[in-house]
Every structure is written in C-alpha cells, then in structure tokens.
Design an enzyme around this catalytic site. Structure first.
Site, PDB file in Angstrom:
ATOM      1  CB  ILE A 142      -0.804   0.098   1.280  1.00 32.59           C
ATOM      2  CG1 ILE A 142      -1.871  -1.264   1.224  1.00 32.59           C
ATOM      3  CG2 ILE A 142      -1.877   1.314   1.220  1.00 32.59           C
ATOM      4  CD1 ILE A 142      -2.606  -1.498   2.504  1.00 32.59           C
ATOM      5  CG  HIS A 143       3.891   3.647  -2.633  1.00 36.82           C
ATOM      6  ND1 HIS A 143       3.941   4.873  -3.330  1.00 36.82           N
ATOM      7  CD2 HIS A 143       5.004   3.497  -1.916  1.00 36.82           C
ATOM      8  CE1 HIS A 143       5.334   5.571  -3.007  1.00 36.82           C
ATOM      9  NE2 HIS A 143       5.837   4.533  -2.497  1.00 36.82           N
TER      10      HIS A 143
END
Lengths: 144, 167
Positions: free
Chosen positions: B13-14
């Site tokens: 998750i960026h």
C-alpha cells in the site's frame, strides 16, 4: 490540457523529478522545468520563463510550482501571472513537494483548471503530517 | 462481484498511488495479502495507516485470505485486493478462489523491485523465474497489465512473452 511549469532555485526541481520517476515512473515530457542557479543571470531566467509561458499559451491554464514564497522564481512567476498580456490563466503555487507534484501531474489532462489548482494545493498541504497509527476503532474487524 | 481492482505491488500500500487508483475504481476498503506483514504487529499498523483517509485496510495471510475472500466477493461494497507478488495470487487461485474483478478482470502490476537473479522486463519491474511461472499461470485466466498509475502508459504480459524469448 493544462500547462505545468516547475521553477526553483538550484537543483530542487531536477531532484524531485528524479524521485518522481522512482515513485510514479515516466515523467511527462509536456512539463516544463526552469532553474535559477547560483551563478545564473536573473534576467536570463526571466526571459526563459516567459518563453515557456508562451509555449504553453494554447493550454487551458498554466500552473507554476515554485519552491519558496517570496523567492526569485516565485516573484518572477507571480509578476507574469498578473500581466494581462498573457492570453492564458497562470496560477503560481509555492512550497513544491512530491505529493503536490504528483497531483499536479495527474491533472494536466484535466480540463478544469481551477479544480486542478485547488487539488494541487490541497495534496501538497495534506502531504505534511506527523506519522501516527490510526485510532484503534479503525482496527476492529468488521463485516465486509 | 465486489473486487474492483487486483494489484501486485512490491510496496503493497503506497500512499498517493492507492489514492490515484481509488479515483478511477471504487474502493471502500483494501484487502492486503502478505504473510510477513500479517505476522508483524508493527508492520500491520504501518500499512494500515498508509491507506487514504476513510479507506479501511485488512491484512491477511494466505490462509485468512482463502477463508475470507468469499465474504469479500459476496459484499455490496467494493474492495481492492493487493499483494506483493504474483506467486501469492497464484496460490490463492489454485485454492479455488476467483480474482474476477470489475476492472475487466485485469490483474494490474506496479513496481516489482530489483533482486538477485531477477530480470528487468520493463520500467520498475524485475521478475524471477518463479514469478515468471506465476505470471504465466495467472495469464491463463486474466490479462496481466503493467501500469504504475492510472495516467501512465501500460503494457501487457503477452507482449513481454512475444517480444522477449528469454521468458
């Protein structure tokens, strides 16, 4: 299509583009960059900025991202944004950071200039936060 | 069908990247499948905090994912399913779960970092032999799309296979 210009003192804009390429990938070639180096003539910088603004005159508006409010790149860009002779809208934003650049870049295909200006500023501001974990409530398991 | 987007991304998750995709495809929550993070409370907190505001995150290991994905698929809400490696998705599919999704059943791929023994197949994507096999398996049911963010240029697994005989 909107116009986007990055203007900073020194290498900040080149550094942020390098970082952008790692995080996002390709840096759109439509984006103009202009740097005011330590030994550069400020009049040359201004002439180059005017040239870049002219190159983007057929866009629906130009956003100029600058490093520092009140600095020379900002002041010169701001001055030209107020000049009526330019046929397109220009908005100058200070405090260039990576979230701001990502948002601005995402919006260049956008036709809504004012909305793009607003979200560029919002994302830049939202990018500054104290690192913390979400409240425990968010961690409770729920039904999907 | 409640999976709106399936993504392989080494960063899981960026921040703003997930935000960008959630503007294109509906996202009420994120199902992240990663056994290492699942077993680490601190990492779990870090990744749960990385999602955009208002988006809930569930971290599953493979066992959990196999148990709970049917509930997710049956939901009225829309979920992103994200993991770090094509191998994880292959394992899940081999357990009989469907990765059909509202993004035309595409499996989207973001960055896969450089590691030893891996070959670069495109910008920001390097894969090992094992990952290659997993992509081949996934591509029997899904189009494998390499695209970092919604605005970037995409390419597909079948193009890589046909252009590069090494794979």
């Amino acid at each position: 299509m909107l116009g986007l210009i990055l203007a900073s003192h020194g290498n900040l804009i080149y550094g942020i583009i390098d970082t952008y390429k790692i995080v996002i990938g390709n840096f759109p070639k439509e984006i103009k960059v202009i740097s005011l180096g330590l030994n550069n003539d400020i009049n040359t910088f201004e002439a180059e900025l005017v040239k870049k603004i002219e190159e983007l005159k057929d866009t629906k508006g130009i956003i100029i991202l600058t490093d520092l409010e009140g600095g020379s790149p900002y002041n010169i860009a701001f001055k030209h944004s107020l000049r009526e002779k330019h046929s397109t809208n220009i908005r100058v934003i200070s405090g260039l950071n990576l979230p701001m650049l990502i948002e601005a870049t995402e919006n260049i295909e956008n036709s809504d200039f004012e909305k793009a200006v607003k979200s560029t500023i919002t994302e830049g501001m939202m990018g500054i936060k104290l690192a913390k974990i979400n409240s425990m409530k968010d961690f409770e398991e729920e039904e999907f | 069908m409640a999976i709106s987007f399936v993504r392989i991304d080494n960063r899981l998750i960026h921040g703003q990247i997930v935000t960008a995709w959630s503007k294109e495809l509906k996202c009420d929550g994120i199902i992240a499948i990663d056994t290492e993070i699942f077993n680490d409370a601190i990492l779990t907190n870090v990744y749960k905090s990385a999602a955009p505001t208002g988006v809930k995150v569930w971290i599953f290991d493979v066992k959990n994912a196999v148990e709970k994905l049917p509930q997710v698929i049956g939901s009225n809400k829309k979920y992103f399913v994200i993991c770090k490696s094509p191998i994880t998705l292959m394992v899940i599919m081999k357990k009989g779960l469907s990765l059909d999704n509202e993004n035309n059943n595409i499996i989207n791929v973001g960055p896969i970092h450089m590691k030893e023994g891996a070959k670069t197949i495109g910008p920001n994507v390097t894969i090992t032999e094992d990952e290659k096999e997993a992509f081949n398996f996934l591509s029997t049911k899904h189009k494998i799309q390499f695209k970092l963010v919604p605005t970037s240029k995409e390419y597909y697994w079948d193009e890589i296979i046909s252009e590069n005989r090494r794979y």
